[in-house]
Design an enzyme around this catalytic site. Structure first.
Site, mmCIF file in Angstrom:
data_model
loop_
_atom_site.group_PDB
_atom_site.id
_atom_site.type_symbol
_atom_site.label_atom_id
_atom_site.label_comp_id
_atom_site.label_asym_id
_atom_site.label_seq_id
_atom_site.Cartn_x
_atom_site.Cartn_y
_atom_site.Cartn_z
ATOM 1 N N ASP A 70 -10.600 2.039 -3.236
ATOM 2 C CA ASP A 70 -11.113 1.762 -1.896
ATOM 3 C C ASP A 70 -12.639 1.732 -1.906
ATOM 4 O OD1 ASP A 70 -8.690 1.462 -0.714
ATOM 5 O OD2 ASP A 70 -8.614 3.449 0.196
ATOM 6 N N ASP A 108 0.829 -1.205 0.000
ATOM 7 C CA ASP A 108 0.000 0.000 0.000
ATOM 8 C C ASP A 108 0.865 1.257 0.000
ATOM 9 O OD1 ASP A 108 -2.327 1.497 0.091
ATOM 10 O OD2 ASP A 108 -3.198 0.370 1.746
HETATM 11 C C1 GLA Z 1 -5.724 1.809 2.329
HETATM 12 C C2 GLA Z 1 -6.150 0.655 1.440
HETATM 13 C C3 GLA Z 1 -7.217 -0.136 2.138
HETATM 14 C C4 GLA Z 1 -6.693 -0.630 3.465
HETATM 15 C C5 GLA Z 1 -6.213 0.531 4.312
HETATM 16 C C6 GLA Z 1 -5.516 0.050 5.544
HETATM 17 O O1 GLA Z 1 -6.737 2.750 2.449
HETATM 18 O O2 GLA Z 1 -6.555 1.102 0.197
HETATM 19 O O3 GLA Z 1 -7.648 -1.221 1.339
HETATM 20 O O4 GLA Z 1 -5.642 -1.527 3.227
HETATM 21 O O5 GLA Z 1 -5.311 1.353 3.585
HETATM 22 O O6 GLA Z 1 -5.056 1.075 6.337
#
Ligand code: GLA
Length: 700
Positions: free
Chosen positions: A525, A448
């Site tokens: 997301d 990420d």
């Molecule tokens: C980001 C990712 C999510 C999740 C969060 C965790 O927003 O896109 O899918 O993994 O971080 O903190």
């Protein structure tokens, strides 16, 4: 031989397309042709003569130069800008030689006075009808040369000032929306200044003059780069259109020391005479076969616990979810954020990549073993490029983050960006991540990256052991991305079987550069099924379905039926991210049925040919189809969101079937030839928020 040389220049031929360039009578390197492959080499036009227009326009405005360098009477967007050590900032590139090796043409040009060599590389991918271009600069003198712009390519389309630009635009939680706008005269600029590819625009373009999904000429391309990039679609006052793209020169320069060289990221482009759908399928095939580190593989059904437990991760909470996931047929269980040292919320822990002792007193081992015993692979979330000020790492190395010494360090989501251009930072991360991957059979990593840049500085270290950038601060943009690539490549090499996913708060890092490292992309997301339809459509312009991870969650409107949510996610690599403990037994049983259905057709979806039958942009109803490469079967998904009553749904006309073979519609006795299904079509009755999955299988 896909590259032909003749007295009029060079012709690059692929299966169906050709690209011609050459030197004109003034030895200027000029674009000649791009489009359908012609029967005879003599069919391609010669390089246009260097004509100008009155005293106000030199040939640079009128003639399509392949790779224009800023100098002389040139006022359009050049590909290259440089300043020499004596302050001169005017380039005169002279053609020197051509070299043809396998499928690559390399043209060498050099400045008429200064020791700067420019090599333009053209690599043809004959089976994919694609051309890859990149440029290389060599300083053969001993004085530094400063590159202020160094683009990868300028793509000229056939003369005309009436093109439309198709591009992808959006923002966090709402990425990848397909936009198709008429191009105005002048320059249309798309770019990222955020250090990553960004949620906002994608380094991709398609130009057309009235094409559809299935018909018409489309010129399309992309840049393989995961950092700041720039794309300029320029319509000139002389009736021509071109797209230049490459590293963003906003806040960029690069000092080329004597003897040093610099290479741009590659840009890939192609031509389709059969509309946008064919253009996408070309990219899908190329990405699956030539870009992805593991090649064309179909991915496992995943469960990710993020939206169920957020930061409340421990052995018990994860084991309970794992039991339920395994019973539903999930094959890969992924623990998201919250598992590492001090991570109870988003204010602490990033950088300390070892299991939190309170949550995992015996380390990750017991949970990994539990998951493996259930027959599932184990996966983990990391965010290597980030650090929370509240972490052991930051307390020990506050100088490791990108910052300016005299400025506050602006936090976003309470975190700062580690300077991955630094070797010591990368060494730390390799050590920590390698330790995790070596200690446990971790088969999947979600990588990420949850913020964009601020204060883009790299203060020199006192001990001078690190490269001291000094006045080279603007190289950070490129060196950082090269650092990310180097870290990722190093880890991949140590753990070649791991499947990696690129996530940046959703689809903030989706590009052909990261796909040389990452097997998948976390698209957004936003996991609300109705919203996903448009996001997934935009994503499919470039990326194949096996790259698109898509979860079924509880996010948004829960009156959207589980089947609808599954069907949307089944259009890619299916994942589940809902809170399984809150799902009823009958919901879990329905999920198990849908997962089994998906497994029966996932190879067709993930590895087949995709046809966008009806766009969600039409509103209320959409459909997408996948056809197995051997045309033995096809899957169609249809979605109705909300349509006012009475609504007449359009008939679906499948595509890509073998016209003479016979196909049966699964679950019915209806059998027709491929041509029959494609011409007669299929009517689907759906109520609001209803969806259907149809499977056509060859019956003989
Ligand atoms: C980001 C990712 C999510 C999740 C969060 C965790 O927003 O896109 O899918 O993994 O971080 O903190």
């Amino acid at each position: 031989m896909p590259v032909h040389a003749s007295s009029s220049g060079w012709i690059l031929e692929s299966r169906r397309t050709a690209y011609a360039l050459g030197l004109n009578s003034d030895r200027l390197l000029v674009h000649r042709y791009w489009g359908t492959r012609l029967p005879d080499l003599s069919d391609y036009p010669p390089a246009a003569d260097s004509v100008g227009w009155a005293s106000f326009n030199g040939p640079g405005q009128v003639v399509p130069e392949e790779y224009a360098a800023y100098g002389g009477l040139r006022y359009l967007e050049p590909c290259l800008k440089a300043t020499f050590a004596d302050g001169v900032r005017d380039l005169v590139l002279v053609y020197r030689e051509a070299d043809i090796a396998d499928e690559t043409l390399t043209l060498t040009l050099a400045d008429a006075h200064y020791p700067l060599t420019v090599r333009l590389h053209y690599r043809i991918h004959p089976d994919f009808d694609l051309i890859e271009r990149w440029a290389e600069f060599v300083n053969s003198g001993d004085q530094p040369i400063t590159l202020e712009r160094a683009l990868s390519a300028c793509w000229h389309v056939p003369p005309g000032d009436d093109y439309r630009l198709t591009h992808l635009t959006g923002r966090w939680y709402d990425e990848m929306h397909l936009r198709r706008d008429p191009l105005p005269h002048g320059v249309t600029l798309l770019e990222s200044r955020r250090l990553t590819t960004s949620h906002h625009h994608n380094p991709y373009f398609a130009l057309d003059r009235g094409a559809t999904e299935t018909t018409g000429d489309v010129y399309f391309g992309a840049l393989a780069w995961s950092g700041n990039w720039k794309l300029m679609a320029e319509v000139t006052d002389f009736g021509s259109t071109r797209v230049s793209l490459g590293l963003n020169d906003w806040d960029f320069d690069w000092t080329l020391d004597g003897g040093a060289s610099f290479t741009t990221p590659p840009s890939l482009a192609g031509y389709s005479d059969s509309g946008f759908g064919a253009a996408s399928r070309t990219l899908h095939d190329y990405i699956r076969q030539r870009v992805l580190p593991h090649g064309p593989i179909a991915h496992k059904v995943l469960y990710n616990s993020w939206e169920a437990t957020y930061f409340d991760v421990d052995v018990a909470s994860q084991a309970r979810l794992a039991d339920l996931a395994a019973a539903m047929g999930v094959e890969l269980f992924v623990v998201d954020d919250g598992w590492f040292h001090g991570r109870n919320d988003d204010r602490a822990g990033l950088g300390d990549w070892w299991p939190d002792a309170a949550k995992f007193p015996d380390g990750l081992g017991p949970l990994v073993e539990h998951v493996n015993r259930l027959g599932m692979d184990f996966g983990l979330w990391i965010e290597p490029e980030m650090v929370n000020p509240n972490s052991d790492l930051y307390r020990g190395h506050p100088d490791w983050v990108i910052h300016f010494p005299t400025r506050a360090r602006t936090e976003a989501r309470n975190q700062l960006i580690l300077n991955l251009a630094r070797e010591d930072v990368r060494a730390y991360l390799v050590e920590k991540i390698d330790a995790l991957l070596s200690a446990h059979p971790i088969r999947f990593i979600k990588w990420d990256m949850n913020r964009n840049i601020s204060e883009p500085g790299w203060p020199a270290l006192g001990d001078r052991q690190q490269p001291v950038l000094g006045d080279r601060q603007r190289e950070l943009w490129v060196r950082y991305v090269e650092g990310v690539y180097a870290l990722w490549d190093d880890l991949r090499q140590r753990h070649p079987d791991v499947i990696w996913q690129s996530c940046s708060g959703g689809g903030g890092r989706a590009d052909l550069g990261i796909l040389r490292r990452a097997d998948q992309i976390w698209v957004s997301d936003n996991t609300e099924a109705p919203a996903r339809l448009a996001i997934q459509e935009g994503f499919s312009l470039i990326f194949p379905a096996n790259v698109m991870e898509a979860w079924v969650t509880d996010s948004g409107d829960r009156h959207v039926p589980l089947k609808f949510r599954f069907h949307v996610s089944m259009c890619g690599t299916l994942g589940i991210g809902g809170h399984l403990l809150k799902w009823t037994e009958s919901e879990r049983a329905e999920a198990a049925r849908l997962i089994a259905q998906y497994k029966a057709v996932r190879d067709i979806i993930q590895l087949g040919d995709q046809y966008r039958l009806i766009s969600p942009r039409m509103g209320g109803f959409s459909a997408v189809q996948y056809v197995a490469k051997d045309q033995m079967a096809s899957v169609i998904f249809a979605f109705r969101t909300h349509l006012p009553t009475p609504a007449i749904l359009p008939r679906l006309y499948p595509n890509g079937l073998d016209p003479t073979a016979r196909y049966r519609l699964e679950g019915s006795s209806e059998t027709r030839s491929g041509l029959g299904w494609m011409r007669v079509g299929i009517d689907i009755a759906l109520t609001d928020f209803d969806s259907a999955m149809l499977v056509l299988r060859r019956s003989e």
